[in-house]
Structures are given as C-alpha cells and as structure tokens.
Write a protein that holds these residues in place. Structure first.
Motif, PDB file in Angstrom:
ATOM      1  N   LEU A  32       0.866  -1.258  -0.003  1.00 26.32           N
ATOM      2  CA  LEU A  32      -0.062  -0.042   0.052  1.00 26.32           C
ATOM      3  C   LEU A  32       0.930   1.348   0.040  1.00 26.32           C
ATOM      4  O   LEU A  32       0.725   2.235  -0.794  1.00 26.32           O
ATOM      5  CB  LEU A  32      -0.899   0.049   1.302  1.00 26.32           C
ATOM      6  CG  LEU A  32      -2.069   1.068   1.316  1.00 26.32           C
ATOM      7  CD1 LEU A  32      -3.014   0.724   0.212  1.00 26.32           C
ATOM      8  CD2 LEU A  32      -2.756   1.201   2.409  1.00 26.32           C
ATOM      9  N   GLY A  33       1.896   1.314   1.014  1.00 24.25           N
ATOM     10  CA  GLY A  33       2.629   2.575   1.273  1.00 24.25           C
ATOM     11  C   GLY A  33       3.462   2.544   0.251  1.00 24.25           C
ATOM     12  O   GLY A  33       3.971   3.637  -0.437  1.00 24.25           O
ATOM     13  N   LEU A  38       5.588   4.911  -5.155  1.00 22.38           N
ATOM     14  CA  LEU A  38       6.216   4.752  -6.413  1.00 22.38           C
ATOM     15  C   LEU A  38       5.088   5.614  -7.531  1.00 22.38           C
ATOM     16  O   LEU A  38       5.669   6.138  -8.498  1.00 22.38           O
ATOM     17  CB  LEU A  38       6.048   3.344  -6.962  1.00 22.38           C
ATOM     18  CG  LEU A  38       7.221   2.341  -6.147  1.00 22.38           C
ATOM     19  CD1 LEU A  38       6.858   0.971  -6.544  1.00 22.38           C
ATOM     20  CD2 LEU A  38       8.427   2.907  -6.388  1.00 22.38           C
ATOM     21  N   ILE A  39       3.955   5.585  -7.155  1.00 22.54           N
ATOM     22  CA  ILE A  39       2.903   6.570  -7.943  1.00 22.54           C
ATOM     23  C   ILE A  39       3.157   8.018  -7.900  1.00 22.54           C
ATOM     24  O   ILE A  39       3.373   8.467  -8.821  1.00 22.54           O
ATOM     25  CB  ILE A  39       1.558   6.099  -7.480  1.00 22.54           C
ATOM     26  CG1 ILE A  39       1.215   4.723  -7.887  1.00 22.54           C
ATOM     27  CG2 ILE A  39       0.478   7.205  -8.410  1.00 22.54           C
ATOM     28  CD1 ILE A  39      -0.078   4.191  -7.631  1.00 22.54           C
ATOM     29  N   SER A  40       3.647   8.417  -6.661  1.00 23.83           N
ATOM     30  CA  SER A  40       3.976   9.733  -6.552  1.00 23.83           C
ATOM     31  C   SER A  40       5.182  10.011  -7.144  1.00 23.83           C
ATOM     32  O   SER A  40       5.521  11.169  -7.850  1.00 23.83           O
ATOM     33  CB  SER A  40       4.339   9.910  -4.953  1.00 23.83           C
ATOM     34  OG  SER A  40       2.860   9.952  -4.362  1.00 23.83           O
ATOM     35  N   HIS A  45       7.891  13.182 -11.088  1.00 26.99           N
ATOM     36  CA  HIS A  45       8.932  13.148 -12.338  1.00 26.99           C
ATOM     37  C   HIS A  45       8.361  13.482 -13.539  1.00 26.99           C
ATOM     38  O   HIS A  45       9.092  14.561 -14.210  1.00 26.99           O
ATOM     39  CB  HIS A  45       9.325  11.681 -12.571  1.00 26.99           C
ATOM     40  CG  HIS A  45      10.508  11.666 -13.336  1.00 26.99           C
ATOM     41  ND1 HIS A  45      10.030  11.186 -15.116  1.00 26.99           N
ATOM     42  CD2 HIS A  45      11.777  11.860 -13.569  1.00 26.99           C
ATOM     43  CE1 HIS A  45      11.237  11.291 -15.451  1.00 26.99           C
ATOM     44  NE2 HIS A  45      12.436  11.613 -14.749  1.00 26.99           N
ATOM     45  N   ASN A  46       6.920  13.348 -13.741  1.00 24.57           N
ATOM     46  CA  ASN A  46       6.417  14.249 -14.868  1.00 24.57           C
ATOM     47  C   ASN A  46       6.192  15.441 -14.982  1.00 24.57           C
ATOM     48  O   ASN A  46       6.340  16.205 -15.838  1.00 24.57           O
ATOM     49  CB  ASN A  46       5.220  13.259 -15.398  1.00 24.57           C
ATOM     50  CG  ASN A  46       5.618  11.765 -16.108  1.00 24.57           C
ATOM     51  OD1 ASN A  46       6.418  11.598 -16.671  1.00 24.57           O
ATOM     52  ND2 ASN A  46       4.720  10.753 -15.651  1.00 24.57           N
ATOM     53  N   LEU A  47       5.760  15.870 -13.692  1.00 27.75           N
ATOM     54  CA  LEU A  47       5.401  17.185 -13.576  1.00 27.75           C
ATOM     55  C   LEU A  47       6.512  17.967 -13.588  1.00 27.75           C
ATOM     56  O   LEU A  47       6.511  19.389 -13.973  1.00 27.75           O
ATOM     57  CB  LEU A  47       4.587  17.357 -12.082  1.00 27.75           C
ATOM     58  CG  LEU A  47       3.066  16.760 -12.054  1.00 27.75           C
ATOM     59  CD1 LEU A  47       2.607  17.028 -10.732  1.00 27.75           C
ATOM     60  CD2 LEU A  47       2.034  17.924 -13.160  1.00 27.75           C
ATOM     61  N   LEU A  48       7.622  17.640 -12.778  1.00 26.03           N
ATOM     62  CA  LEU A  48       9.002  18.664 -12.701  1.00 26.03           C
ATOM     63  C   LEU A  48       9.783  18.673 -13.722  1.00 26.03           C
ATOM     64  O   LEU A  48      10.585  19.269 -14.192  1.00 26.03           O
ATOM     65  CB  LEU A  48       9.606  18.264 -11.501  1.00 26.03           C
ATOM     66  CG  LEU A  48       8.837  18.560 -10.046  1.00 26.03           C
ATOM     67  CD1 LEU A  48       9.457  17.849  -8.819  1.00 26.03           C
ATOM     68  CD2 LEU A  48       8.580  20.122  -9.629  1.00 26.03           C
ATOM     69  N   GLY A  49      10.034  17.171 -14.361  1.00 26.04           N
ATOM     70  CA  GLY A  49      11.070  16.959 -15.471  1.00 26.04           C
ATOM     71  C   GLY A  49      12.336  17.397 -15.073  1.00 26.04           C
ATOM     72  O   GLY A  49      12.865  17.327 -13.998  1.00 26.04           O
ATOM     73  N   VAL A 125      12.181   1.810   1.503  1.00 24.39           N
ATOM     74  CA  VAL A 125      13.339   2.907   1.328  1.00 24.39           C
ATOM     75  C   VAL A 125      14.389   2.211   0.431  1.00 24.39           C
ATOM     76  O   VAL A 125      14.907   2.893  -0.516  1.00 24.39           O
ATOM     77  CB  VAL A 125      13.678   3.452   2.675  1.00 24.39           C
ATOM     78  CG1 VAL A 125      15.109   4.280   2.675  1.00 24.39           C
ATOM     79  CG2 VAL A 125      12.940   4.310   3.299  1.00 24.39           C
ATOM     80  N   LEU A 126      14.827   1.094   0.843  1.00 24.81           N
ATOM     81  CA  LEU A 126      15.615   0.332  -0.096  1.00 24.81           C
ATOM     82  C   LEU A 126      15.404   0.155  -1.271  1.00 24.81           C
ATOM     83  O   LEU A 126      16.304   0.639  -2.320  1.00 24.81           O
ATOM     84  CB  LEU A 126      16.062  -1.183   0.392  1.00 24.81           C
ATOM     85  CG  LEU A 126      17.223  -2.033  -0.228  1.00 24.81           C
ATOM     86  CD1 LEU A 126      18.428  -1.076  -0.400  1.00 24.81           C
ATOM     87  CD2 LEU A 126      17.213  -3.381   0.262  1.00 24.81           C
ATOM     88  N   GLY A 127      14.052  -0.001  -1.621  1.00 25.19           N
ATOM     89  CA  GLY A 127      13.578  -0.213  -2.902  1.00 25.19           C
ATOM     90  C   GLY A 127      13.546   1.051  -3.762  1.00 25.19           C
ATOM     91  O   GLY A 127      14.176   1.235  -4.995  1.00 25.19           O
ATOM     92  N   ALA A 128      13.105   1.919  -3.209  1.00 17.84           N
ATOM     93  CA  ALA A 128      13.275   3.570  -3.740  1.00 17.84           C
ATOM     94  C   ALA A 128      14.709   3.919  -4.247  1.00 17.84           C
ATOM     95  O   ALA A 128      14.828   4.774  -4.923  1.00 17.84           O
ATOM     96  CB  ALA A 128      12.559   4.539  -3.000  1.00 17.84           C
ATOM     97  N   TRP A 129      15.576   3.618  -3.052  1.00 16.80           N
ATOM     98  CA  TRP A 129      16.917   4.190  -3.378  1.00 16.80           C
ATOM     99  C   TRP A 129      17.406   3.426  -4.468  1.00 16.80           C
ATOM    100  O   TRP A 129      18.240   4.129  -5.181  1.00 16.80           O
ATOM    101  CB  TRP A 129      17.684   3.643  -2.189  1.00 16.80           C
ATOM    102  CG  TRP A 129      18.784   4.999  -1.778  1.00 16.80           C
ATOM    103  CD1 TRP A 129      19.877   5.246  -2.490  1.00 16.80           C
ATOM    104  CD2 TRP A 129      18.379   5.995  -0.728  1.00 16.80           C
ATOM    105  NE1 TRP A 129      20.452   6.320  -1.710  1.00 16.80           N
ATOM    106  CE2 TRP A 129      19.757   6.547  -0.887  1.00 16.80           C
ATOM    107  CE3 TRP A 129      17.565   6.126   0.146  1.00 16.80           C
ATOM    108  CZ2 TRP A 129      19.579   7.799  -0.076  1.00 16.80           C
ATOM    109  CZ3 TRP A 129      17.568   7.336   0.889  1.00 16.80           C
ATOM    110  CH2 TRP A 129      18.612   8.285   0.716  1.00 16.80           C
ATOM    111  N   LEU A 130      17.200   2.247  -4.626  1.00 19.33           N
ATOM    112  CA  LEU A 130      17.785   1.441  -5.806  1.00 19.33           C
ATOM    113  C   LEU A 130      17.019   1.825  -7.039  1.00 19.33           C
ATOM    114  O   LEU A 130      18.013   1.858  -8.277  1.00 19.33           O
ATOM    115  CB  LEU A 130      17.512  -0.180  -5.798  1.00 19.33           C
ATOM    116  CG  LEU A 130      18.469  -0.767  -4.460  1.00 19.33           C
ATOM    117  CD1 LEU A 130      17.883  -2.131  -4.543  1.00 19.33           C
ATOM    118  CD2 LEU A 130      19.748  -0.589  -4.878  1.00 19.33           C
TER     119      LEU A 130
END
Length: 265
Positions: A32-33, A38-40, A45-49, A125-130
């Motif tokens: 869930l979290g 990942l969706i955020s 990423h698309n908004l800021l570029g 956090v590990l997944g997001a970091w990788l």
C-alpha cells in the motif's frame, strides 16, 4: 533501572512482538505505502521534469517523497485501535485499578507498535533508493538532525493519537475519528503535497499545528532548506509539541474518567 522503566520496556517489547506475529501486515503495508510512493514518484517526475516548482526539483522531490513514506509507514502502521477498544469495551475500568499509569502504559505499547513498522519502512526505502537514487542529506549534521526529528515522531505521534482516542469517551465510536485524524495529518504535514506549494495563509495555519513535523520538518532539515540554528528551532518546536500534547492528554483523561460513563459501567 526503576520499576516504571522496566514496565515501559516490557510493554514496548510485548507490543513489538505482538505486531511481528502478523507478518501479512508488513506485506500489506509495503504494497500500500510503497505503491503509493512509486505512483507519487512517477507523477512528480512527469510534473517537474528538468525544472523546479516552489524550490523543489526532481532530485529534492525524490528525497522528500521517501521521507514522507517513512513517516506515513511509522504513524499509520502503529496500533491505535487496541487503545480505543479498551475505552469502548470498558476494559479501562480494570486498567484504572492497576498500579500502572494508563497514559504511560499505552504510550509504551504504541511506540512498540511503531517500532514494528521498521522492516516495512526499510524495505520500501531500499527499493526506492535502488530505483530512484535520491540525494543524501545536505550535510552530515543535517543527517544527524533529521534522525533526531524522526525520533521525536514516536512521542509526537502518540500524543496526537492518544488525544484523538480520548474522544471515544464521548462518541462511543472511533473509526470516524481515526479517518479525520489521518486526513488532517496527511494534508497539514505535507505528506500529500509539500507545504511550499500551498497559499501563504494555509502554510501559516499548517505551521501553527503539530502536523508539519511529520514530514515538512525532517525534509527541510535533510535537504538543507534551513541552516543549523533553523533546524534546531524546528526540533525545539517539535519537542515542545511532544511535551504539550502529553500534558494535554493527562488533562483530558482526568476530566473524561470523572465526567463520562462508559457503556453504563
């Protein structure tokens, strides 16, 4: 070690082990979290570029979202219904006869349940970091002060949760209270969007509440958006909320048990 401290430690360990028994909760919390994070990530990423918005570019936003994920996992993954149930089913009458302070005991249990969210947060956090390789703290000092801010989240989260649970003395229901608390915390903490994106008056309202210290404060310190004195000021404000909410909880509880009858008991 005093008897009271020994009791606190025992309650923390018991609550921690109780939550560890439900390993499916880890998987659900991560799905869930972690999925929401990942969706955020993809959305921002698309908004800021390659640009920036209100001081946030893609690099800093990656770190901000991970900090928000850690805070959300710790706070929303903690066990609050067990405390509410003690009030709603009348078991608090038994607790009042025990030589243990009710608020302190529930605080130890709550913090134990928060600690049990560490595996979920660590894997996420590990997944997001990788996957996204976010930046490290602005300075080593910023990293240390961010950790201090996160440590204060334990008693801060309990203080807010405990006060909301005490409302059960009057409502005889808790689910709606929990939803309201989580909605307010998500919005005013900056978990949904950074507070910098909000109008000035709404930012002022947010910073007048304890909620920004769940995400905005550790993120500002980590990213170096405040200098060391500013970071210490934010941490001092966070600590002040911890103390204030603790004593507010004691005051409300003292009034509630004198004035409110629980299920005719």
């Amino acid at each position: 070690m005093s008897h009271t401290t020994a009791v606190d430690r025992a309650l923390i360990v018991i609550s921690f082990k109780r939550r560890l028994a439900y390993k499916s909760g880890w998987v659900f919390g991560l799905a869930l979290g972690g999925g929401a994070m990942l969706i955020s990530m993809a959305m921002w990423h698309n908004l800021l570029g390659t640009g920036s918005l209100s001081g946030y570019d893609w690099e800093s936003m990656r770190a901000y979202l991970i900090i928000g994920f850690i805070a959300a996992t710790m706070v929303f993954g903690a066990s609050d219904f067990t405390i509410a149930d003690r009030i709603l089913d009348g078991h608090i009458a038994v607790d009042m006869t025990k030589p243990v302070d009710f608020q302190r005991a529930r605080g130890a249990e709550y913090i134990g349940s928060m600690i049990s969210t560490a595996p979920t947060a660590a894997v996420g956090v590990l997944g997001a970091w990788l996957l996204f390789d976010p930046p490290g703290p602005a300075t080593p000092v910023a990293g240390v002060l961010t950790a201090v801010s996160f440590l204060l989240l334990f008693p801060l989260a309990f203080g807010i949760t405990y006060l909301s649970i005490l409302v059960c003395f009057w409502t005889k229901r808790y689910l709606g209270i929990m939803w309201l608390r989580e909605a307010l915390l998500s919005f005013f903490s900056g978990m949904m969007i950074p507070l910098a994106f909000m109008p000035g008056w709404l930012q002022a309202v947010s910073w007048a509440l304890p909620f920004p210290h769940f995400t905005a404060t550790p993120a500002a310190i980590y990213l170096g958006q405040v200098d060391v004195p500013g970071a210490l000021g934010l941490i001092a404000a966070e600590a002040a909320w911890v103390v204030g909410l603790w004593f507010a909880g004691r005051l409300v509880f003292r009034f509630a048990v004198r004035k409110v009858t629980v299920h005719g008991g």
